[in-house]
Design a protein around this motif. Structure first.
Motif, PDB file in Angstrom:
ATOM      1  N   PRO A   1      10.075   2.469 -10.512  1.00 33.50           N
ATOM      2  CA  PRO A   1      10.125   3.542 -11.565  1.00 33.50           C
ATOM      3  C   PRO A   1       8.697   4.563 -11.152  1.00 33.50           C
ATOM      4  O   PRO A   1       9.656   6.088 -11.120  1.00 33.50           O
ATOM      5  N   ASP A   2       8.263   4.855 -10.331  1.00 35.53           N
ATOM      6  CA  ASP A   2       6.892   5.602 -10.156  1.00 35.53           C
ATOM      7  C   ASP A   2       6.648   5.184  -8.560  1.00 35.53           C
ATOM      8  O   ASP A   2       6.100   4.900  -8.096  1.00 35.53           O
ATOM      9  N   PRO A   3       7.718   5.331  -7.187  1.00 30.91           N
ATOM     10  CA  PRO A   3       7.397   5.523  -5.865  1.00 30.91           C
ATOM     11  C   PRO A   3       5.738   6.235  -5.630  1.00 30.91           C
ATOM     12  O   PRO A   3       5.248   5.417  -4.662  1.00 30.91           O
ATOM     13  N   ALA A   4       5.494   6.511  -6.030  1.00 25.28           N
ATOM     14  CA  ALA A   4       4.036   7.030  -5.656  1.00 25.28           C
ATOM     15  C   ALA A   4       2.807   6.314  -6.288  1.00 25.28           C
ATOM     16  O   ALA A   4       1.774   6.178  -5.253  1.00 25.28           O
ATOM     17  N   LEU A   5       3.239   6.098  -7.284  1.00 24.09           N
ATOM     18  CA  LEU A   5       2.590   4.661  -7.943  1.00 24.09           C
ATOM     19  C   LEU A   5       2.751   3.352  -6.749  1.00 24.09           C
ATOM     20  O   LEU A   5       1.435   3.108  -6.718  1.00 24.09           O
ATOM     21  N   THR A   6       4.162   3.174  -7.033  1.00 25.91           N
ATOM     22  CA  THR A   6       4.398   1.969  -5.964  1.00 25.91           C
ATOM     23  C   THR A   6       3.808   1.431  -4.967  1.00 25.91           C
ATOM     24  O   THR A   6       3.462   0.355  -4.635  1.00 25.91           O
ATOM     25  N   ASN A   7       4.776   2.468  -4.171  1.00 29.09           N
ATOM     26  CA  ASN A   7       4.431   2.244  -2.818  1.00 29.09           C
ATOM     27  C   ASN A   7       2.814   2.470  -1.557  1.00 29.09           C
ATOM     28  O   ASN A   7       3.456   0.538  -0.839  1.00 29.09           O
ATOM     29  N   PRO A   8       2.151   2.450  -1.888  1.00 24.61           N
ATOM     30  CA  PRO A   8       1.192   2.651  -1.858  1.00 24.61           C
ATOM     31  C   PRO A   8       0.071   1.073  -1.643  1.00 24.61           C
ATOM     32  O   PRO A   8      -0.465   0.674  -1.641  1.00 24.61           O
ATOM     33  N   GLN A   9       0.691   0.694  -3.583  1.00 24.76           N
ATOM     34  CA  GLN A   9       0.331  -0.783  -3.254  1.00 24.76           C
ATOM     35  C   GLN A   9       0.861  -1.603  -3.093  1.00 24.76           C
ATOM     36  O   GLN A   9      -0.283  -2.877  -2.835  1.00 24.76           O
ATOM     37  N   VAL A  10       2.150  -1.561  -3.071  1.00 26.18           N
ATOM     38  CA  VAL A  10       3.563  -2.682  -2.044  1.00 26.18           C
ATOM     39  C   VAL A  10       2.811  -2.113  -0.074  1.00 26.18           C
ATOM     40  O   VAL A  10       2.034  -3.597   0.337  1.00 26.18           O
ATOM     41  N   ILE A  11       2.542  -1.338   0.055  1.00 24.66           N
ATOM     42  CA  ILE A  11       1.962  -1.547   1.412  1.00 24.66           C
ATOM     43  C   ILE A  11       0.792  -1.886   1.633  1.00 24.66           C
ATOM     44  O   ILE A  11       0.451  -2.976   2.665  1.00 24.66           O
ATOM     45  N   ARG A  12      -0.217  -2.183   1.124  1.00 27.47           N
ATOM     46  CA  ARG A  12      -1.854  -2.082   1.093  1.00 27.47           C
ATOM     47  C   ARG A  12      -1.497  -4.055   1.020  1.00 27.47           C
ATOM     48  O   ARG A  12      -2.322  -4.737   1.354  1.00 27.47           O
ATOM     49  N   ARG A  13      -1.179  -4.351   0.017  1.00 24.34           N
ATOM     50  CA  ARG A  13      -0.796  -5.878  -0.061  1.00 24.34           C
ATOM     51  C   ARG A  13      -0.063  -6.326   1.078  1.00 24.34           C
ATOM     52  O   ARG A  13      -0.062  -7.326   1.502  1.00 24.34           O
ATOM     53  N   LEU A  14       0.916  -5.643   1.627  1.00 16.81           N
ATOM     54  CA  LEU A  14       1.418  -6.120   2.080  1.00 16.81           C
ATOM     55  C   LEU A  14       0.946  -6.493   4.244  1.00 16.81           C
ATOM     56  O   LEU A  14       0.964  -6.714   4.588  1.00 16.81           O
TER      57      LEU A  14
END
Lengths: 504, 314
Positions: free
Chosen positions: B263-276
């Protein structure tokens, strides 16, 4: 590439809404805009060989042929000792020479109105600030100008060849004026009729089918004119015909100008006959507001009386016509006197006749029905006639009995007889019958004429259905009850009153 | 400026336009999308004061379409659905005819048609009869006609239909340029790519009603959900996927890829990248799955059809 902003710059057009007032400036603007349309249309016609070829032939070749025919006719009549008939027959020739080119105006008018609609080139024009009147005038001028010019040229060539040639026949200037004006009025009639036809169709095919409604009356009219033309002592009647044609033209212009509007032109399904919609709209008009269950009282209050009130203007026209007819009958009686003073019947004979009529009525209540049916039938006929004649013939039918009344009353008075029994034979039931006639006449007039100028918020078909619903409402709700009461009085009370007066 | 409120039009018993409300500000392009017979052209005709509304009202360039029809028509440039040209006229004569109708000064009447025609690559066709024009040329000429009087409002019914791709691009560029000049532009179109490319606001019209209205982003968010992200990795996700489920809504997965809603790529995507990356996974790409207006449009129409059939069954 240079940007659009640099190209189209700051040349915005000042915006102005026409004031609706017809000052000189407004008329000049309307004509100027109409002529822009006319110029384009005429130029378009001049480029169409299918229009130009017949115009050329009818303008240049046909008059010369007609001239040759005139020479042959003249020779033939002179050889057979019938030269006295020539002044009667020869005027037909310039009439024909003038009429043929004018008939092309019908083709151009259909092409310019419905052809453009069919080719979808009308909508860009409708999207411009041109008013409906400017478009209507511009296109009408365009349909009329080339054929009229061709017609005048044809007649000029014909007359010129006559005058410069060896033939003896020289038409009188008044006759020439008459023929030119007749030709012009015929062109006007065909073009204004074509506009009305065009507004009701979406294809040239349908328009051509409907064009018979113009061609047939025009042919009949030309035949009538020809019949009058060969009788020199009756040629003054041609002026009457011309006036009649111009009245019809005015009505057609009124109707065409009203129908030639953007809403009607781009309306849907003009060629379709939607019976369901017709039935529903008509019934809604007859029933009136339908929020609650139907009740007779509400129907009268909300539907019948408002419809009758809406006929006030028409009723005034009918009343004026009725009074005019009565006066006309009275005046006519002075010219054509009946020998009433030699009439043998005395009051006693009249009384006997009346008694027998009265007795007949007493024994035969069918007389009431007969009186009712007779009046209703005449009013129905007036309504039907009105539909096909813009209301005019309906009005005539309603007014004629009053002309006869005026005629008879004047005869009675001029013969030195007392008008009282005659008046009393009319007044008792007339107090109800006359309002019924005026109301019915007004409704018929509206039904016939509403298409010439429907209310602004209605299409022509909606307005006609509303008028038809009013005819039914007023007819059933007011006219028939009034006629029934009048018939009752006519059979029961009126003879008694007359009998009473005659026994005095 | 174009404003409409509850604008409706009945043809006898048929309701062609049903309570249409929208506003288009100067410098905006508004696109009306819908199938044939949806009521788009009828709406344009009401905005041009050709047809009178049965109910509701509309103001165009500040003028009421019912009370001030002449002023409305003088302020509007209209490209009609069918260009409707006079085939026997030459381009120059045709434009001069309309320039006279719009009462342009003689100097402007001489200059502007040529300038506009040259802009659209038709300078050499001015002297040709319109019957000789190709379909695309005719469409461009009709557009020139609509722009001839320099109107503040343009109503363009299918502006690029029948045009070759190059001409269509030229026309689209011209429309964008007109937007920059603060003109108010409304277009109707079936061409979803065109609407997506041009329109600031889109209204989807069906059976006379606006069934959806908004910017492309708003419509896609509302009808096809939050942006869809696609993540591609160098190796299998294995256990990392469970950790990701706690953060985002996973839509699809494959051996080395997954798709999720953000829903908010700017917020979600960095978190996803960090996790992976924290889990030792190498990311090849992370990109948004492009959603076309076609997807949005079909979803809007499908939902409306579903609602209509539900209403009927009830």
């Amino acid at each position: 590439m240079i940007g659009l902003s640099e190209r189209i710059g700051q040349d915005r057009v000042p915006l102005a809404e026409p004031s609706g007032q017809w000052g000189r400036a407004a008329v000049a603007r309307t004509l100027r805009n109409a002529l822009i349309v006319t110029r384009r249309e005429v130029r378009d016609s001049l480029r169409d060989w299918r229009i130009m070829a017949p115009i050329f032939l009818l303008t240049l070749i046909f008059p010369l042929l007609a001239n040759e025919m005139t020479r042959v006719f003249t020779g033939f009549f002179e050889d057979n000792g019938a030269e006295d008939l020539l002044p009667s027959l020869l005027p037909l020739m310039p009439m024909i020479v003038g009429f043929f080119p004018v008939s092309i105006s019908l083709v151009i008018a259909l092409e310019t109105f419905v052809g453009e609609k069919e080719r979808r080139s009308l909508e860009p024009l409708l999207s411009t600030p041109l008013t409906n009147t400017e478009l209507y005038l511009g296109k009408s001028f365009a349909a009329m100008l080339p054929p009229l010019l061709a017609s005048y040229s044809g007649m000029a060539i014909y007359m010129g060849a006559l005058i410069l040639g060896e033939q003896q026949w020289r038409p009188a200037p008044l006759l020439v004026v008459q023929i030119v004006l007749l030709t012009t009025s015929q062109a006007l009639m065909m073009v204004t009729g074509a506009v009305v036809v065009s507004s009701q169709t979406t294809s040239t095919r349908a328009a051509n089918l409907l064009a018979s409604f113009i061609i047939i009356p025009m042919s009949l009219l030309v035949m009538l004119e020809a019949t009058i033309m060969v009788q020199p002592h009756r040629r003054s009647l041609l002026w009457v015909i011309m006036v009649g044609v111009l009245v019809a033209v005015i009505l057609l212009v009124r109707m065409g100008a009203r129908l030639f509007n953007r809403e009607e032109l781009l309306g849907r399904a003009l060629d379709q006959f939607n019976l369901r919609w017709i039935g529903r709209t008509f019934w809604r008009g007859v029933r009136g507001p339908a929020e609650e269950a139907f009740s007779l009282r509400r129907w009268y209050r909300l539907s019948v009386f408002p419809a009758a009130r809406g006929l006030r203007g028409g009723a005034a026209v009918v009343l004026i016509c009725v009074i005019g007819a009565f006066a006309g009958g009275w005046i006519a009686a002075g010219q054509w006197r009946l020998p009433l003073d030699q009439f043998a019947a005395n009051d006693e004979t009249l009384l006997d006749n009346l008694r027998s009529w009265f007795d007949l009525g007493q024994d035969n209540p069918h007389l009431i029905v007969m009186a009712l049916v007779q009046n209703a039938r005449v009013l129905l006929a007036a309504t039907l006639l009105g539909v096909f004649t813009f209301g005019v013939m309906g009005l005539v039918l309603v007014a004629v009995p009053f002309g006869i009344l005026g005629f008879i009353l004047a005869q009675v008075t001029m013969a030195g007889l007392s008008p009282l029994p005659f008046l009393l034979a009319v007044i008792p039931h007339g107090t109800l019958e006359v309002p019924a006639i005026v109301l019915a006449g007004a409704a018929a007039l509206r039904l016939g004429s509403v298409v010439t100028r429907p209310p602004a918020d209605m299409t022509a078909s909606e307005a006609w259905l509303a008028a038809a619903a009013d005819v039914v409402k007023v007819g059933v709700g007011l006219v028939l009850p009034l006629l029934l009461l009048a018939a009752l009085l006519e059979v029961t009370l009126t003879p008694r009153v007359v009998e009473f007066v005659l026994t005095l | 400026m174009i404003e409409t409120f509850e604008l409706s039009k009945n043809f006898k018993d048929f309701r062609a336009v049903d309570r249409v409300t929208f506003t288009v500000a100067p410098g905006e392009i508004f696109a009306m999308l819908g199938p044939n017979g949806a009521g788009k052209t009828t709406t344009v005709r009401m905005l041009t004061s050709i047809l009178k509304p049965t109910a509701g009202w509309a103001r165009v360039a500040g003028y009421d379409v019912v009370a001030q029809p002449t002023a409305v028509r003088a302020s509007v440039g209209v490209l009609t659905e069918q260009h409707g040209l006079y085939e026997r006229m030459k381009g120059e004569e045709y434009l001069d005819f309309f320039a006279r109708i719009y009462d342009l000064p003689p100097e402007v009447r001489r200059r502007r048609p040529r300038q506009l025609m040259e802009h659209f690559g038709l300078g050499d066709a001015l002297d040709k009869r319109l019957g000789e024009y190709s379909k695309g040329m005719k469409q461009k000429l009709a557009l020139v006609r609509a722009m001839l009087h320099d109107p503040p409002v343009l109503l363009l019914d299918e502006p690029t239909s029948a045009m070759d791709p190059q001409s269509a691009k030229l026309v689209r560029e011209a429309i964008k340029e007109l937007r920059r000049e603060e003109r108010t532009i409304a277009i109707t179109t079936h061409n979803l790519i065109e609407a997506e490319d041009l329109a600031d606001h889109i209204a989807v019209i069906r059976q006379g009603r606006i069934i959806a209205h908004g910017t492309f982003a708003e419509l896609s968010g509302r009808f096809v959900g939050a942006p869809l992200m696609e993540l591609r990795l160098t190796q299998h996700l294995n256990g990392a996927i469970d950790a990701l489920r706690e953060m985002v809504a996973i839509v699809e997965t494959g051996d080395c890829w997954l798709r999720y809603r953000a829903p908010d790529p700017a917020l979600t995507n960095p978190q996803v990248i960090r996790r992976l990356t924290g889990a030792g996974l190498d990311i090849v790409t992370l990109s948004e799955v492009s959603r076309t207006l076609e997807d949005v449009y079909l979803q809007i129409v499908a939902e409306d059809e579903g609602m209509a059939s539900h209403d009927r069954s009830e």
